[in-house]
Write a protein that holds these residues in place. Structure first.
Motif, short mmCIF file in Angstrom:
data_model
loop_
_atom_site.label_atom_id
_atom_site.label_comp_id
_atom_site.label_asym_id
_atom_site.label_seq_id
_atom_site.Cartn_x
_atom_site.Cartn_y
_atom_site.Cartn_z
N GLU A 18 0.82 -1.21 0.00
CA GLU A 18 0.00 0.00 0.00
C GLU A 18 0.86 1.27 0.00
O GLU A 18 0.32 2.37 0.02
CB GLU A 18 -0.93 0.01 1.22
N GLY A 19 2.18 1.09 0.01
CA GLY A 19 3.06 2.26 -0.01
C GLY A 19 3.30 2.89 1.34
O GLY A 19 3.86 3.98 1.43
N ARG A 20 2.92 2.21 2.40
CA ARG A 20 3.17 2.72 3.76
C ARG A 20 4.50 2.15 4.25
O ARG A 20 4.57 1.31 5.13
CB ARG A 20 2.02 2.32 4.69
N PHE A 21 5.57 2.66 3.64
CA PHE A 21 6.89 2.07 3.84
C PHE A 21 7.43 2.23 5.25
O PHE A 21 8.08 1.33 5.77
CB PHE A 21 7.87 2.62 2.80
N ASN A 22 7.18 3.36 5.88
CA ASN A 22 7.66 3.54 7.25
C ASN A 22 6.95 2.59 8.21
O ASN A 22 7.58 2.01 9.10
CB ASN A 22 7.50 4.99 7.71
N TYR A 61 13.28 -0.67 -2.58
CA TYR A 61 12.22 -0.24 -3.48
C TYR A 61 11.28 0.78 -2.84
O TYR A 61 10.77 1.66 -3.53
CB TYR A 61 11.41 -1.43 -3.99
N GLY A 62 11.05 0.65 -1.55
CA GLY A 62 10.13 1.56 -0.88
C GLY A 62 10.75 2.88 -0.47
O GLY A 62 10.20 3.94 -0.72
N LEU A 63 11.92 2.80 0.15
CA LEU A 63 12.54 4.00 0.71
C LEU A 63 13.73 4.50 -0.10
O LEU A 63 14.28 5.55 0.23
CB LEU A 63 12.97 3.72 2.16
N ASP A 68 21.22 0.45 2.87
CA ASP A 68 20.57 -0.24 3.99
C ASP A 68 20.03 -1.60 3.55
O ASP A 68 20.06 -2.56 4.32
CB ASP A 68 19.44 0.61 4.56
N ALA A 69 19.54 -1.67 2.32
CA ALA A 69 19.00 -2.93 1.81
C ALA A 69 20.08 -3.98 1.66
O ALA A 69 19.83 -5.17 1.89
CB ALA A 69 18.32 -2.69 0.47
#
Length: 84
Positions: A18-22, A61-63, A68-69
């Motif tokens: 849903e794009g709520r990455f945090n 991909y999100g942030l 970090d990935a």
């Protein structure tokens, strides 16, 4: 992975989708720490690899945080989990 952990993993995936990455990252890090503390056996290793992979995806991909990935992806690559 216990059913409670599976439910939490599904909620993290949903937040990521849903794009709520945090929100996804907070949930993933909490679940990751819990799984690391209780890891024992192949099933635990597989669950740990799954959440590490998802956490890597959240960062990359999100942030947009490839550095970090990378640590999460390397952990999965070095895992002894049978499915990796």
């Amino acid at each position: 992975m216990s059913s409670a952990s599976s439910d939490r993993y599904a909620a993290i995936e949903r937040a990521y989708g849903e794009g709520r990455f945090n929100d996804a990252l907070l949930g993933a890090e909490a679940l990751l720490h819990e799984l690391q503390a209780s890891a024992s056996g192949p099933e635990s290793e597989t669950a740990l690899s799954r959440i590490q992979l998802l956490t890597g995806h959240i960062h990359l991909y999100g942030l947009g945080q490839p550095q970090d990935a990378q640590a999460y992806y390397q952990a999965v690559a070095g895992s002894t989990a049978p499915s990796t």
